[in-house]
Scaffold this motif. Sequence first.
Motif, PDB file in Angstrom:
ATOM      1  N   LEU A 162      -8.585 -13.921   1.935  1.00  0.00           N
ATOM      2  CA  LEU A 162      -9.925 -13.988   1.360  1.00  0.00           C
ATOM      3  C   LEU A 162     -10.908 -14.268   2.486  1.00  0.00           C
ATOM      4  CD1 LEU A 162      -9.136 -16.223  -1.767  1.00  0.00           C
ATOM      5  CD2 LEU A 162      -9.331 -13.726  -1.691  1.00  0.00           C
ATOM      6  N   LEU A 163     -11.608 -13.246   2.920  1.00  0.00           N
ATOM      7  CA  LEU A 163     -12.574 -13.371   4.006  1.00  0.00           C
ATOM      8  C   LEU A 163     -13.890 -12.771   3.531  1.00  0.00           C
ATOM      9  CD1 LEU A 163     -13.632 -13.933   6.795  1.00  0.00           C
ATOM     10  CD2 LEU A 163     -12.289 -11.996   7.668  1.00  0.00           C
ATOM     11  N   VAL A 164     -14.877 -13.646   3.326  1.00  0.00           N
ATOM     12  CA  VAL A 164     -16.159 -13.242   2.749  1.00  0.00           C
ATOM     13  C   VAL A 164     -17.158 -12.968   3.875  1.00  0.00           C
ATOM     14  CG1 VAL A 164     -18.021 -13.879   1.185  1.00  0.00           C
ATOM     15  CG2 VAL A 164     -15.685 -14.703   0.751  1.00  0.00           C
ATOM     16  N   PRO A 191      -6.534 -19.723   1.276  1.00  0.00           N
ATOM     17  CA  PRO A 191      -7.736 -20.349   1.827  1.00  0.00           C
ATOM     18  C   PRO A 191      -8.936 -19.406   1.735  1.00  0.00           C
ATOM     19  CG  PRO A 191      -5.874 -20.533   3.343  1.00  0.00           C
ATOM     20  CD  PRO A 191      -5.466 -19.573   2.289  1.00  0.00           C
ATOM     21  N   VAL A 192     -10.093 -19.990   1.559  1.00  0.00           N
ATOM     22  CA  VAL A 192     -11.335 -19.212   1.511  1.00  0.00           C
ATOM     23  C   VAL A 192     -11.988 -19.263   2.890  1.00  0.00           C
ATOM     24  CG1 VAL A 192     -13.628 -19.014   0.476  1.00  0.00           C
ATOM     25  CG2 VAL A 192     -11.661 -19.695  -0.942  1.00  0.00           C
ATOM     26  N   ALA A 210     -15.839 -24.070   1.517  1.00  0.00           N
ATOM     27  CA  ALA A 210     -15.030 -23.087   2.234  1.00  0.00           C
ATOM     28  C   ALA A 210     -13.998 -23.787   3.113  1.00  0.00           C
ATOM     29  CB  ALA A 210     -15.924 -22.193   3.083  1.00  0.00           C
ATOM     30  N   ASP A 211     -12.822 -23.193   3.219  1.00  0.00           N
ATOM     31  CA  ASP A 211     -11.739 -23.792   4.001  1.00  0.00           C
ATOM     32  C   ASP A 211     -11.860 -23.491   5.488  1.00  0.00           C
ATOM     33  OD1 ASP A 211      -9.993 -24.802   1.743  1.00  0.00           O
ATOM     34  OD2 ASP A 211     -10.140 -22.672   1.216  1.00  0.00           O
ATOM     35  N   ARG A 238     -11.885 -25.705   9.040  1.00  0.00           N
ATOM     36  CA  ARG A 238     -11.487 -25.205  10.352  1.00  0.00           C
ATOM     37  C   ARG A 238     -12.564 -24.243  10.837  1.00  0.00           C
ATOM     38  NH1 ARG A 238      -5.456 -23.331  10.896  1.00  0.00           N
ATOM     39  NH2 ARG A 238      -5.708 -24.303  12.934  1.00  0.00           N
ATOM     40  N   LEU A 239     -12.834 -24.269  12.119  1.00  0.00           N
ATOM     41  CA  LEU A 239     -13.839 -23.394  12.720  1.00  0.00           C
ATOM     42  C   LEU A 239     -13.141 -22.292  13.504  1.00  0.00           C
ATOM     43  CD1 LEU A 239     -16.477 -25.976  14.037  1.00  0.00           C
ATOM     44  CD2 LEU A 239     -16.287 -24.902  11.769  1.00  0.00           C
ATOM     45  N   ALA A 240     -13.492 -21.050  13.187  1.00  0.00           N
ATOM     46  CA  ALA A 240     -12.908 -19.886  13.849  1.00  0.00           C
ATOM     47  C   ALA A 240     -13.999 -19.161  14.620  1.00  0.00           C
ATOM     48  CB  ALA A 240     -12.270 -18.957  12.821  1.00  0.00           C
ATOM     49  N   ALA A 241     -13.906 -19.161  15.942  1.00  0.00           N
ATOM     50  CA  ALA A 241     -14.857 -18.414  16.762  1.00  0.00           C
ATOM     51  C   ALA A 241     -14.400 -16.964  16.842  1.00  0.00           C
ATOM     52  CB  ALA A 241     -14.946 -19.021  18.159  1.00  0.00           C
ATOM     53  N   ALA A 242     -15.317 -16.031  16.585  1.00  0.00           N
ATOM     54  CA  ALA A 242     -14.967 -14.608  16.539  1.00  0.00           C
ATOM     55  C   ALA A 242     -16.045 -13.784  17.219  1.00  0.00           C
ATOM     56  CB  ALA A 242     -14.810 -14.152  15.088  1.00  0.00           C
ATOM     57  N   GLY A 243     -15.642 -12.620  17.706  1.00  0.00           N
ATOM     58  CA  GLY A 243     -16.614 -11.708  18.305  1.00  0.00           C
ATOM     59  C   GLY A 243     -16.769 -11.963  19.792  1.00  0.00           C
ATOM     60  N   GLY A 244     -16.255 -11.082  20.618  1.00  0.00           N
ATOM     61  CA  GLY A 244     -16.403 -11.217  22.064  1.00  0.00           C
ATOM     62  C   GLY A 244     -15.500 -12.254  22.696  1.00  0.00           C
ATOM     63  N   ILE A 245     -14.457 -12.646  22.014  1.00  0.00           N
ATOM     64  CA  ILE A 245     -13.525 -13.635  22.575  1.00  0.00           C
ATOM     65  C   ILE A 245     -12.534 -12.927  23.483  1.00  0.00           C
ATOM     66  CG2 ILE A 245     -11.827 -15.414  22.046  1.00  0.00           C
ATOM     67  CD1 ILE A 245     -14.617 -16.095  21.040  1.00  0.00           C
ATOM     68  N   HIS A 246     -12.359 -13.446  24.702  1.00  0.00           N
ATOM     69  CA  HIS A 246     -11.417 -12.858  25.656  1.00  0.00           C
ATOM     70  C   HIS A 246     -10.888 -13.964  26.564  1.00  0.00           C
ATOM     71  CE1 HIS A 246     -14.691 -13.137  28.598  1.00  0.00           C
ATOM     72  NE2 HIS A 246     -15.472 -12.539  27.687  1.00  0.00           N
ATOM     73  N   ALA A 247      -9.981 -13.618  27.457  1.00  0.00           N
ATOM     74  CA  ALA A 247      -9.337 -14.625  28.299  1.00  0.00           C
ATOM     75  C   ALA A 247     -10.332 -15.358  29.197  1.00  0.00           C
ATOM     76  CB  ALA A 247      -8.243 -13.975  29.153  1.00  0.00           C
ATOM     77  N   GLY A 248     -11.442 -14.699  29.518  1.00  0.00           N
ATOM     78  CA  GLY A 248     -12.422 -15.324  30.398  1.00  0.00           C
ATOM     79  C   GLY A 248     -13.254 -16.407  29.742  1.00  0.00           C
ATOM     80  N   ASN A 249     -13.361 -16.413  28.402  1.00  0.00           N
ATOM     81  CA  ASN A 249     -14.167 -17.450  27.742  1.00  0.00           C
ATOM     82  C   ASN A 249     -13.381 -18.267  26.719  1.00  0.00           C
ATOM     83  OD1 ASN A 249     -13.964 -15.781  25.467  1.00  0.00           O
ATOM     84  ND2 ASN A 249     -16.036 -14.961  25.664  1.00  0.00           N
ATOM     85  N   ALA A 250     -12.103 -17.973  26.550  1.00  0.00           N
ATOM     86  CA  ALA A 250     -11.305 -18.646  25.518  1.00  0.00           C
ATOM     87  C   ALA A 250     -11.255 -20.157  25.729  1.00  0.00           C
ATOM     88  CB  ALA A 250      -9.894 -18.068  25.498  1.00  0.00           C
ATOM     89  N   ALA A 251     -11.081 -20.595  26.965  1.00  0.00           N
ATOM     90  CA  ALA A 251     -11.001 -22.033  27.230  1.00  0.00           C
ATOM     91  C   ALA A 251     -12.299 -22.734  26.850  1.00  0.00           C
ATOM     92  CB  ALA A 251     -10.672 -22.284  28.700  1.00  0.00           C
TER      93      ALA A 251
END
Length: 286
Positions: A162-164, A191-192, A210-211, A238-251
Motif C-alpha cells: 500500500l503506497l499512496v 503497512p500504509v 501512516a506507518d 519510519r522515514l524512507a528517503a527516495a529519489g536520487g539515492i545512490h552510493a555517493g549520498n547514501a551515507a
Amino acid sequence: MNPYTLPDTELERLLHEDTPQGDATTFALGIGARPARMVFRARDPMTVCGSEEAAAMGRLRGLRVDLHAPSGTRAAPREPLVSFTGPAAGIHAVWKSAQTLMEYLSGIATGAAELVAAARAGHPDCAVVCTRKSFPGTKAASVKAVLAGGAGAHRLSLSETLLVFEEHRRLVDAAPADCVARLRRRWPERPVVVEVADHAEALRWIAAGADVIQLEKWSVAAVAGLRAALREHPHPPRLAAAGGIHAGNAADYARAGADLLVTSAPYFAPPRDVAVSITRDSGADP
C-alpha cells in the motif's frame, strides 16, 4: 547466499535465443564432440550473481559443472566463478548466454552492495530497498541480483504493498485520516506508506497514522529536519528517503535519519566483466 535460481524454462529460452538452429561455426569445423573446458573468472572485484543460472545452463547442455562462487560472494580479480567441462558443442552453446547474464546480474549486485555499504557507514541500521523499475521482463533476475548484493525489495508489484502517491490523492475525496482508516480496513495486515513532497504534508500524514513516510527527492537537510521534529513523537513512522539515492549520498541520508533508502540505482550499474577461457580438457583444476 543464493536467494533463488531462475527456472530451467527461462534458461532454455535464453540458450535457444542464441542457438535457434544450432552453432554453425562449431558444426562446420567438426569439433562439437571434442572435450573442452571453460572457466569463468572475475576480471575485477565484484559481488557475484547469476552463477547458479550459468551452472544450470551448462547442465542443460550436458556439461559437468563446478560452481565456485555462489551468488552473493565477493570475488577478487582472477577468482574462478564457474567451470564447465564436456563436449565443445555444449561449451560454445552456453558460453555467451551464461557469461552475459552473469555480467549484468553481477553489475546490479555489485551496485547494490556498494550502496548498502555506504548506507551502513552512515547508520548501521539503515536499510536499502530497490524499486520495481528494473528493465521490463527482467524482474526475477534483477531482484535476485539486488538480494545478492544485500539490499531488499521496496515493492515487487502493485499487488504487494500500500503506497499512496499524490497521483492517488488527487482522485480521493477524503481526509488523510479517513484514507488511512480505509486502507487499514481493506488490507489490515499491510503497512500504509505515503509519499509526501514537503515537511507540512509529512506532518499531516503522520498525524493521520501512516506507518511509513516516503520523502520523494528531499534534501539531506530536510530529512534531518523531519527526524528532529519527530524526536518526541511517541510512535514515529519510519522515514524512507527516495529519489536520487545512490552510493555517493547514501551515507548522508542515513546519518540524517532515514530508516530506509529507496533506490533504482543498482539497476543502472555497469555490468561486471567476467573473463572466459576455453581450452582442450586436460582435467586440471581452475
